[in-house]
Design an enzyme around this catalytic site. Structure first.
Site, mmCIF file in Angstrom:
data_model
loop_
_atom_site.group_PDB
_atom_site.id
_atom_site.type_symbol
_atom_site.label_atom_id
_atom_site.label_comp_id
_atom_site.label_asym_id
_atom_site.label_seq_id
_atom_site.Cartn_x
_atom_site.Cartn_y
_atom_site.Cartn_z
ATOM 1 N N ASP A 178 0.840 -1.193 0.000
ATOM 2 C CA ASP A 178 0.000 0.000 0.000
ATOM 3 C C ASP A 178 0.880 1.250 0.000
ATOM 4 O O ASP A 178 1.859 1.317 0.748
ATOM 5 C CB ASP A 178 -0.920 0.002 1.224
ATOM 6 C CG ASP A 178 -1.942 1.127 1.154
ATOM 7 O OD1 ASP A 178 -2.965 0.940 0.470
ATOM 8 O OD2 ASP A 178 -1.704 2.177 1.783
ATOM 9 N N GLU A 222 -4.725 2.333 -4.317
ATOM 10 C CA GLU A 222 -3.271 2.428 -4.213
ATOM 11 C C GLU A 222 -2.649 1.153 -3.640
ATOM 12 O O GLU A 222 -1.494 1.151 -3.220
ATOM 13 C CB GLU A 222 -2.885 3.617 -3.327
ATOM 14 C CG GLU A 222 -3.238 3.482 -1.856
ATOM 15 C CD GLU A 222 -4.638 3.964 -1.527
ATOM 16 O OE1 GLU A 222 -4.876 4.310 -0.354
ATOM 17 O OE2 GLU A 222 -5.507 3.981 -2.427
#
Length: 309
Positions: A178, A222
């Site tokens: 992430d 993301e």
């Protein structure tokens, strides 16, 4: 698209035939069209396919040991092999035998004695269909922005690999990645810059993950996922940390981050044989590792180990 597929020279046809003479005849007919390899029994054919799947199988019906019909059914029952088209080459061409071919999962059959032109045309047609299917799957399974595999393919591939590694009594490692403070990055620099950052992180992950069976996915937003078949805790953590270090090394400015550059956090979990009941539990464990990497300061990889039951 079908008409545009003309060059099949890199396609591989596996001949499964216990007659050396018939092997030579079939190979000679296909010379110049595609690559050809041959084995003389069904058991060897399955082993061959598990190591390097061909694009098409020409299968004799009558073989020593396992019959071609039995082998076809077994191949069709295996997740990692059931997309390989199989053409039976047999002297049994009556209606009942044809029905058995279709029921076993074959895509076509050819009668003996072999008619060279018919063989070539049938093989060319099915190789083109296979190539077309592979191309369409590639388009549907890739993320358009980052050019890595998408979430849809991840959901399919992780289940397949989990079952495969369970059968082979091997481990499967999962890395969840992430981008740190990505919303703040988008708010400050804009979504176009955000898209560029996503693409850069995807490229780094692909560069660090270089074995043929390892794969990178855009999991959502993301977040990225990495699947590493038959990879130990040490190996998976090393790869995860190498991605973390390489992303930071890009030195993409991020004034809203404590590191002043774009960084990622990673969670790692390894599913040893028997350690997890299903792939969902393994992914959840990698997510827990990602959460701990975040809470421990970000810009790091965190491994959650679990011993086999």
């Amino acid at each position: 698209m079908f008409k545009e597929i003309d060059d099949l020279s890199d396609s591989l046809v596996l001949i499964v035939e216990d007659s050396a003479l018939t092997q030579k005849v079939l190979s000679a007919c296909l010379e110049g069209l595609c690559k050809v390899d041959a084995v003389d029994c069904a058991e060897d054919a399955i082993d061959y396919c598990l190591k390097s799947a061909p694009d098409l199988i020409l299968m004799d019906w009558i073989l020593g040991g396992m019959t071609g019909l039995e082998a076809c059914k077994k191949i069709q029952a295996m997740d990692e092999l059931n997309e390989i088209p199989i053409i039976f080459v047999t002297s049994n061409t009556n209606e009942n035998q044809q029905e058995l071919c279709w029921d076993a999962g074959a895509v076509d059959f050819l009668g003996k004695p072999i008619v060279a032109r018919t063989l070539v045309n049938r093989v060319r047609t099915h190789l083109k269909y296979k190539r077309q299917t592979d191309i369409l799957k590639q388009y549907s399974f890739f993320d358009g922005l980052t050019e890595v595999f998408n979430r849809r393919y991840f959901d399919m591939e992780c289940k397949r690999l989990f079952r495969q590694n369970l059968r082979q009594q091997q481990c499967l490692s999962v890395i969840m990645l992430d981008i740190d403070y990505f919303k703040l990055f988008n708010d400050k620099y804009g979504h176009l810059q955000g898209d560029d950052a996503l693409k850069d992180v995807a490229k780094i992950a692909m560069k660090m993950v270089n074995r043929p069976l390892d794969s990178v996915f855009r999991y959502g937003g993301e977040e990225f996922a990495v699947l590493l078949p038959n990879t130990s805790e040490e190996g998976a953590l090393k790869i995860a940390q190498s991605i973390v270090n390489a992303v930071k090394g890009l030195e993409i400015p991020h004034c809203k981050s404590q590191f002043d550059v774009v960084t990622v956090s990673a969670g790692v979990a390894v599913g040893h044989y028997g350690a997890y009941d299903n792939i969902e539990d393994l992914i959840q464990k990698a997510d827990e590792g990602l959460y701990l990497a975040k809470t421990n300061g970000r810009d790091q990889a965190y491994l959650i180990a679990k011993e086999p039951k």
